[in-house]
Enzyme design. Structure first.
Site, PDB file in Angstrom:
ATOM      1  N   GLU A  27     -26.415  46.757  -2.216  1.00  0.00           N
ATOM      2  CA  GLU A  27     -25.518  45.727  -2.744  1.00  0.00           C
ATOM      3  C   GLU A  27     -24.198  45.709  -1.973  1.00  0.00           C
ATOM      4  OE1 GLU A  27     -26.257  45.397  -7.458  1.00  0.00           O
ATOM      5  OE2 GLU A  27     -25.853  47.427  -6.750  1.00  0.00           O
ATOM      6  N   SER A  72     -12.922  54.265  11.954  1.00  0.00           N
ATOM      7  CA  SER A  72     -14.304  54.012  11.539  1.00  0.00           C
ATOM      8  C   SER A  72     -15.058  53.297  12.651  1.00  0.00           C
ATOM      9  CB  SER A  72     -14.330  53.183  10.255  1.00  0.00           C
ATOM     10  OG  SER A  72     -13.659  51.954  10.446  1.00  0.00           O
ATOM     11  N   LYS A  96     -26.057  59.691  11.488  1.00  0.00           N
ATOM     12  CA  LYS A  96     -24.798  59.319  10.835  1.00  0.00           C
ATOM     13  C   LYS A  96     -24.812  60.033   9.483  1.00  0.00           C
ATOM     14  CE  LYS A  96     -21.879  55.384   9.572  1.00  0.00           C
ATOM     15  NZ  LYS A  96     -21.641  55.722   8.164  1.00  0.00           N
ATOM     16  N   GLU A 151     -18.663  66.589  10.024  1.00  0.00           N
ATOM     17  CA  GLU A 151     -18.945  66.057   8.690  1.00  0.00           C
ATOM     18  C   GLU A 151     -19.269  67.191   7.726  1.00  0.00           C
ATOM     19  OE1 GLU A 151     -19.369  62.051   6.833  1.00  0.00           O
ATOM     20  OE2 GLU A 151     -18.474  62.905   8.646  1.00  0.00           O
ATOM     21  N   CYS A 401     -33.054  73.109 -26.956  1.00  0.00           N
ATOM     22  CA  CYS A 401     -34.060  72.249 -26.315  1.00  0.00           C
ATOM     23  C   CYS A 401     -34.540  72.891 -25.016  1.00  0.00           C
ATOM     24  CB  CYS A 401     -33.460  70.877 -26.019  1.00  0.00           C
ATOM     25  SG  CYS A 401     -34.592  69.756 -25.160  1.00  0.00           S
TER      26      CYS A 401
END
Length: 662
Positions: A27, A72, A96, A151, A401
């Site tokens: 989107e 960027s 990337k 990164e 649970c």
């Protein structure tokens, strides 16, 4: 255009700052492309347009100006655009990586600064977190001023493990990495298992090529992102290379590929347009293949503390595989998409060719229902709204649970525990939701479900057979691994070893059943104080825990520890083990031998280290470099055996052929 800018910036800020996703990548890309089309048509770019800005992180701390702006990259989905950009010059292709960019500086061989990307020009200094980030070396051999961009990422396996162990809710690994770098507690950041992967050397060799820079980084002991040189980057050659770079081949999240010139001098001659350096590189994003289908039902799956909705739909073919289910994340995402009941028409993709995702509802049929009872234990549920993001999630109100015990089951099957290979957290969650396991010993009766398991999506006869064989293999376990597997409070590997240096399992149980106050049972053991003693004794005095342990002990054979060294071959020596081993079954077996011979095994090289064991003696790894700096001998496994072992260990066992289906 104003509406698109507002929506994109809000979603981007949430994405970059560790919050819940407000829209899918599919989107976001569609709206971004629409905004670019409108900007080109009108000749107008609004001041806050994401086409003209770098999203900032929300990391608090001292701000630092970047020595080299971290701009960027422009992106494309067309291979022809990559070929046009390359201009026939040799280029490098790499992943990337989908994480957070960190710029790292070394001076005189020592790490001096770690700074987030920030807005590309000014970032936040997070040097204090460096010890908690894997891949960041404290020292390198080079003495010159060095700046490296890389990164910070979290592997899919580590992400899944963290969700299980913490019970926290993050949309994806990048979301977790982003949130982690805002923390101040180094130990808490370490739990996230963040790894920094270099991708660009900015200094000191200004004139070197990209390829030479990558080799230079390796010589410093750093591990750059995977790269491939394309000498003749025609569209045909690029398409051929891209076909081999599929995201499911990478253990870390990726959102495309990057190409960059081998000629770094030429790369610096480009202009800066907005926040893009035109020749710094170009990002390639895969075209998402979408398919229309119809919802059959919404399945509610329990994992740790959250009950998550999963869309089950009419099977469709995507990226060469059949897809029939996709996570809907939470109630808020279902409401945002407009999920209804059976027959609702959906658009589905495999995001980055890996993760099935519902991206759009074309037509809502019927009503979306949120269950009022837990599908596992049938207790009441409650909807919880996050104060930070407003996200609405469903939770079971029953503290007992079985689904909430997922963290304990994950530790039980882990390598540190019973070492049951092939059972991930996701698989455990399926077993719990199906009612196959609610106690540890249930795992040893899973063979009754082997045919059902073989028919489940993502398994098959071979996988089911391998899981059963791994379970059978785990029936023979040493006492230390058993104690770790049981999730006893404050009882990790070191504490388990200390306890077992004084007691075998039966003696340990008996010691906890005496009338001695809990805090006074174990303080005589070095490293176990009154508080830890009370927690351990409290666990063993719990009738349910003891009954469970007794049932489990009927299914397994426990190898009791040697209470004292059996020899003196390694007496007084400290070893560090790194890399793979070939003669011993694993590094734990080698460690056990050293300790049985009066030696000690440490996790890192220091002045007290006697030997570093590494089968790659000439490696430039950080531990090898440290050993060389301190003058510590580096020996291979063969060297160790010849000097410190009376005889070679038994050869590693070979995998058993065949399956359990006859």
């Amino acid at each position: 255009m104003e509406q698109l800018v507002e929506e994109l910036n809000r979603a981007s800020d949430a994405y970059y700052n560790g919050q819940s996703e407000l829209m899918t990548d599919y989107e976001w890309d569609a709206r971004f492309d629409e905004l670019k089309r409108l900007e080109e048509a009108t000749g107008t770019i609004l001041p806050d347009s994401p086409t003209n800005r770098v999203s900032e992180d929300n990391v608090e701390g001292q701000k630092e100006a970047h020595e080299f702006p971290a701009l960027s990259l422009a992106k494309t989905k067309q291979v022809s655009e990559l070929a046009k950009w390359a201009e026939g010059r040799p280029i490098w292709m790499s992943w990337k990586l989908d994480g957070l960019t960190l710029v790292v500086t070394y001076d005189n061989g020592r790490l001096t600064k770690v700074v987030t990307r920030g807005n590309g020009h000014i970032g936040t200094n997070i040097t204090h977190l460096a010890p908690a980030i894997n891949g960041l070396l404290a020292t390198i051999p080079a003495k010159e001023h060095t700046v490296v961009r890389g990164e910070a990422v979290i592997a899919y396996d580590d992400f899944e493990r963290f969700l299980i162990e913490s019970g926290e809710d993050y949309a994806n690994p990048r979301n977790l990495a982003s949130g982690s770098l805002t923390l101040k507690d180094i130990e808490e950041v370490k739990r996230r298992n963040i790894r920094w992967i270099p991708f660009t050397l900015l200094t000191p060799q200004i004139g070197v090529s990209k390829g030479e820079g990558l080799e230079w980084l390796k010589k410093q002991g750093l591990t750059p992102v995977d790269n491939e040189l394309i000498s003749n980057p025609t569209a045909e050659n690029l398409q051929h290379v891209i076909s081999h770079w599929q995201p499911d081949h990478c253990p870390y999240p990726v959102d495309g590929l990057v190409i960059s010139y081998d000629d770094t001098e030429y790369a610096r001659t480009g202009s800066v347009t907005g926040h893009h350096a035109t020749r710094a590189g170009l990002a390639f994003k895969w075209q998402d293949e979408a398919a229309a289908t119809e919802l059959e039902e919404v399945e509610w799956s329990c994992a740790a503390s959250t009950i998550s909705p999963v869309a089950i739909f009419r099977p469709v073919e995507l990226e060469g595989t059949t897809v029939k289910r996709a996570s809907l994340c939470n109630i808020s995402e279902c409401e945002r998409l407009g999920i209804g009941g059976k027959g609702t028409r959906l658009q589905v993709i495999k995001a980055n060719k890996i993760i099935p995702k519902v991206i759009k509802v074309d037509e809502t049929i019927g009503t979306f229902f949120v269950p009022t009872q837990c599908p596992v234990c049938h207790h009441d549920t409650v909807v919880v709204t996050s104060e930070a993001s407003g996200t609405r999630t469903l939770h079971c109100t029953n503290p007992g649970c079985p689904a909430k015990q997922l963290k304990k089951f994950a530790r039980f099957v882990s390598k540190e525990g019973m070492n049951i290979d092939g059972i991930s957290g996701q698989t455990l969650s399926k077993f719990i939701n199906l009612g196959w396991i609610s106690e540890y010993d249930d795992l040893y009766r899973l063979n009754r479900h082997i045919r059902e398991l073989a028919l489940m999506e993502g398994f098959g006869e071979r996988s089911a057979t391998n899981i059963m064989r791994s379970i059978e293999k785990s029936r023979n376990v040493d006492a230390q691994h058993l104690l770790i597997a049981l999730s006893i409070p404050k009882c990790g590997g070191d504490v388990a070893k200390r306890l077992l240096s004084h007691y075998d399992i039966e003696a340990l149980i008996a010691a906890c059943q005496t009338e001695t106050p809990p805090e006074e049972v174990f303080p005589h053991i070095d490293g176990i104080g009154p508080e830890r003693s009370a927690l351990i004794v409290g666990w063993f005095r719990n009738e349910d825990n003891l009954a469970m342990l007794r049932r489990l002990m009927q299914e397994i054979t426990i190898q009791q520890p040697q209470l004292a060294p059996t020899g003196k071959q390694c007496e007084g020596l400290t070893f560090v083990i790194t890399g793979d081993v070939h003669h011993y079954k694993n590094r734990n077996e080698l460690k056990a031998y050293i300790e049985s011979q009066g030696g000690r095994v440490a996790g890192s090289v220091s002045g007290s280290t006697s030997f570093l064991i590494n089968n790659d003696v000439t490696s430039t790894s950080g531990k090898n470099q440290k050993a060389q700096q301190l003058g510590i001998p580096i020996i291979s496994e063969d060297d160790f055996i010849s000097r410190f072992a009376n005889e070679s260990p038994a050869p590693k066992s070979q995998p058993v052929e065949g399956n359990l289906f006859g």
